[in-house]
Design an enzyme around this catalytic site. Structure first.
Site, PDB file in Angstrom:
ATOM      1  CG  LEU A  62     -11.030  -5.627   5.043  1.00  0.00           C
ATOM      2  CD1 LEU A  62     -11.669  -5.953   3.720  1.00  0.00           C
ATOM      3  CD2 LEU A  62     -11.374  -6.700   6.044  1.00  0.00           C
ATOM      4  CE  LYS A 118      -9.061   1.385   8.965  1.00  0.00           C
ATOM      5  NZ  LYS A 118      -9.259   0.585   7.741  1.00  0.00           N
ATOM      6  CE1 TYR A 153      -6.996   1.075  12.119  1.00  0.00           C
ATOM      7  CE2 TYR A 153      -8.662   1.740  13.707  1.00  0.00           C
ATOM      8  CZ  TYR A 153      -8.281   0.988  12.614  1.00  0.00           C
ATOM      9  OH  TYR A 153      -9.187   0.144  12.015  1.00  0.00           O
ATOM     10  CB  SER A 160      -5.836  -3.007  11.641  1.00  0.00           C
ATOM     11  OG  SER A 160      -5.344  -4.229  12.145  1.00  0.00           O
ATOM     12  CD  GLU A 206     -11.051   2.448  18.243  1.00  0.00           C
ATOM     13  OE1 GLU A 206     -10.340   3.380  18.634  1.00  0.00           O
ATOM     14  OE2 GLU A 206     -11.714   1.738  19.022  1.00  0.00           O
ATOM     15  CB  SER A 250     -12.581   1.645  12.049  1.00  0.00           C
ATOM     16  OG  SER A 250     -12.529   1.428  13.441  1.00  0.00           O
ATOM     17  CG  LEU A 288      -2.173  -0.910   1.046  1.00  0.00           C
ATOM     18  CD1 LEU A 288      -2.884  -1.084   2.382  1.00  0.00           C
ATOM     19  CD2 LEU A 288      -3.143  -0.369  -0.003  1.00  0.00           C
TER      20      LEU A 288
HETATM   21  O1  G4F Z   1      -9.247  -5.475  20.912  1.00  0.00           O
HETATM   22  P1  G4F Z   1      -8.801  -4.080  20.834  1.00  0.00           P
HETATM   23  O2  G4F Z   1      -7.345  -3.836  20.631  1.00  0.00           O
HETATM   24  O3  G4F Z   1      -9.684  -3.394  19.705  1.00  0.00           O
HETATM   25  P2  G4F Z   1      -9.992  -1.857  19.346  1.00  0.00           P
HETATM   26  O4  G4F Z   1      -8.942  -0.952  19.867  1.00  0.00           O
HETATM   27  O5  G4F Z   1     -11.391  -1.566  19.767  1.00  0.00           O
HETATM   28  O6  G4F Z   1      -9.872  -1.859  17.761  1.00  0.00           O
HETATM   29  C1  G4F Z   1     -10.356  -2.938  16.967  1.00  0.00           C
HETATM   30  O7  G4F Z   1     -11.668  -2.683  16.515  1.00  0.00           O
HETATM   31  C2  G4F Z   1     -11.790  -1.555  15.638  1.00  0.00           C
HETATM   32  C3  G4F Z   1     -13.268  -1.445  15.245  1.00  0.00           C
HETATM   33  O8  G4F Z   1     -13.882  -0.575  16.147  1.00  0.00           O
HETATM   34  C4  G4F Z   1     -10.915  -1.716  14.418  1.00  0.00           C
HETATM   35  F1  G4F Z   1     -11.033  -0.628  13.612  1.00  0.00           F
HETATM   36  C5  G4F Z   1      -9.479  -1.898  14.852  1.00  0.00           C
HETATM   37  O9  G4F Z   1      -8.658  -2.127  13.706  1.00  0.00           O
HETATM   38  C6  G4F Z   1      -9.395  -3.107  15.781  1.00  0.00           C
HETATM   39  O10 G4F Z   1      -9.731  -4.266  15.057  1.00  0.00           O
HETATM   40  O11 G4F Z   1      -9.212  -3.290  22.183  1.00  0.00           O
HETATM   41  C7  G4F Z   1     -10.544  -3.287  22.651  1.00  0.00           C
HETATM   42  C8  G4F Z   1     -10.580  -2.642  24.031  1.00  0.00           C
HETATM   43  C9  G4F Z   1      -9.865  -1.289  24.091  1.00  0.00           C
HETATM   44  O12 G4F Z   1     -10.637  -0.376  24.827  1.00  0.00           O
HETATM   45  C10 G4F Z   1      -8.567  -1.579  24.826  1.00  0.00           C
HETATM   46  O13 G4F Z   1      -8.026  -0.485  25.552  1.00  0.00           O
HETATM   47  O14 G4F Z   1      -9.896  -3.481  24.951  1.00  0.00           O
HETATM   48  C11 G4F Z   1      -9.048  -2.673  25.756  1.00  0.00           C
HETATM   49  N1  G4F Z   1      -7.943  -3.521  26.274  1.00  0.00           N
HETATM   50  C12 G4F Z   1      -7.735  -3.786  27.595  1.00  0.00           C
HETATM   51  N2  G4F Z   1      -6.622  -4.533  27.734  1.00  0.00           N
HETATM   52  C13 G4F Z   1      -6.971  -4.108  25.546  1.00  0.00           C
HETATM   53  C14 G4F Z   1      -6.134  -4.749  26.473  1.00  0.00           C
HETATM   54  N3  G4F Z   1      -6.739  -4.167  24.214  1.00  0.00           N
HETATM   55  C15 G4F Z   1      -5.664  -4.879  23.773  1.00  0.00           C
HETATM   56  N4  G4F Z   1      -5.432  -4.972  22.431  1.00  0.00           N
HETATM   57  N5  G4F Z   1      -4.806  -5.511  24.659  1.00  0.00           N
HETATM   58  C16 G4F Z   1      -4.997  -5.481  26.022  1.00  0.00           C
HETATM   59  O15 G4F Z   1      -4.211  -6.030  26.786  1.00  0.00           O
END
Ligand code: G4F
Length: 288
Positions: free
Chosen positions: A39, A111, A107, A43, A86, A84, A18
């Site tokens: 996609l 988007k 991010y 991300s 987000e 997204s 990309l």
């Molecule tokens: O699973 P996450 O990293 O997803 P997030 O940030 O919502 O983003 C995902 O969904 C979006 C669609 O709305 C996409 F656009 C994006 O590409 C991706 O697929 O985190 C979800 C939640 C957040 O609030 C984060 O702070 O979980 C919380 N969290 C708590 N502990 C954590 C953790 N997230 C991650 N990744 N790792 C942790 O240890």
């Protein structure tokens, strides 16, 4: 993936990047796809704070490069942009197509750029370009650094004595989680419509990371509180606390609705990771 010599091969892999616009144009010229599902992105929201410029380049400008390649090659195709939830960031729920964006990360800002550039190409060049504003969508194939899969992988390993602790960030954050299989169907439906448009795809339910944890650990007959520890390193400089989508437009126009509920999704992911780890453990024992 099947080797292309196999008469049953239906998926062909082409390489592209990309960040290289000329090569994208060559690819499109050679393939002439009827539909493009874009996609490609950096991300991961947390990672975008560590790599903001790269994220802007690939997630934001990468979309422009692909649209410009379609425009310049003049191929007739239908374009799906993976927008997204987000992008809504700090906007109060429920979030719909009419909700103004308030992005909270590099991010999300990238988007938002990609969303508007897809709309601009639709209006300027009459391109069939749709934005699917997808809320979080999960499955056993989810990347292991996103919170749902991180939880289900860890608990399967804990259950089998391969891991002691699971370190997480903000477990009070709430997300509108759906099943990726259902959401892919919505993406396809968007490109089958007579007119290109933008759609929110969500379940209309929100749950905290804590609720996900509880359901997942219960499925494995474990108490999450004994194994989960909070590590500040997983917090984001600016967090999106609450996402809750309003999918009314998709329900009405696309006749789409999610089939898999929250509990079913959690169980599906736990069961898949338990089976995978069991196989790993059994395999190890087999070698001894
Ligand atoms: O699973 P996450 O990293 O997803 P997030 O940030 O919502 O983003 C995902 O969904 C979006 C669609 O709305 C996409 F656009 C994006 O590409 C991706 O697929 O985190 C979800 C939640 C957040 O609030 C984060 O702070 O979980 C919380 N969290 C708590 N502990 C954590 C953790 N997230 C991650 N990744 N790792 C942790 O240890």
């Amino acid at each position: 993936y099947k080797d292309f010599h196999d008469p049953e091969a239906r998926v062909y892999l082409h390489y592209g990047d990309l960040s290289v616009s000329g090569q994208l144009a060559y690819l499109l010229h050679d393939i002439e796809p009827d539909e493009i599902y874009h996609l490609g992105a950096q991300s991961h929201v947390r990672v975008s704070f560590d790599m903001p410029e790269y994220t802007g380049d690939i997630t934001g400008l990468g979309t422009l490069r692909l649209l410009e390649a379609i425009h310049k090659t003049g191929i007739k195709t239908r374009f799906y942009q993976a927008s997204s939830s987000e992008m809504f960031g700090a906007a109060p729920p429920p979030q719909s197509e009419a909700t103004p964006f308030q992005p909270q990360s590099p991010y999300a800002a990238a988007k938002v750029y990609a969303y508007y550039i897809a709309r601009n190409y639709r209006e300027a060049y009459k391109m069939f370009a749709c934005n699917g504003i997808l809320f979080n969508h999960e499955s056993p194939r989810r990347g292991e650094t996103f919170v749902t899969r991180k939880i289900t992988m860890a608990l399967a390993r804990i259950k089998h004595g391969l891991q002691d602790k699971l370190f997480l960030g903000n477990i009070d954050a709430k997300r509108d989680w759906g099943f990726a299989g259902d959401y892919v169907e919505a993406m396809w439906l968007m490109l089958q419509q007579p007119k290109a448009d933008d759609f929110v795809i969500a379940t209309g339910e929100t749950h905290s990371v804590k609720e996900f944890l509880k359901l997942a650990f219960e499925r494995a007959e474990l108490d999450w509180k004994k194994y989960v520890a909070i590590d500040k390193r997983y917090f984001r400089p600016t967090e999106v606390e609450l996402l809750l989508g309003d999918p009314s437009k998709a329900k009405k126009v696309l006749k789409w609705k999610p089939k898999v509920g929250f509990k079913q999704l959690v169980h599906m992911m736990v069961d898949a990771d338990m089976a995978m780890v069991e196989k790993e453990v059994y395999g190890l024992k087999g070698k001894r």
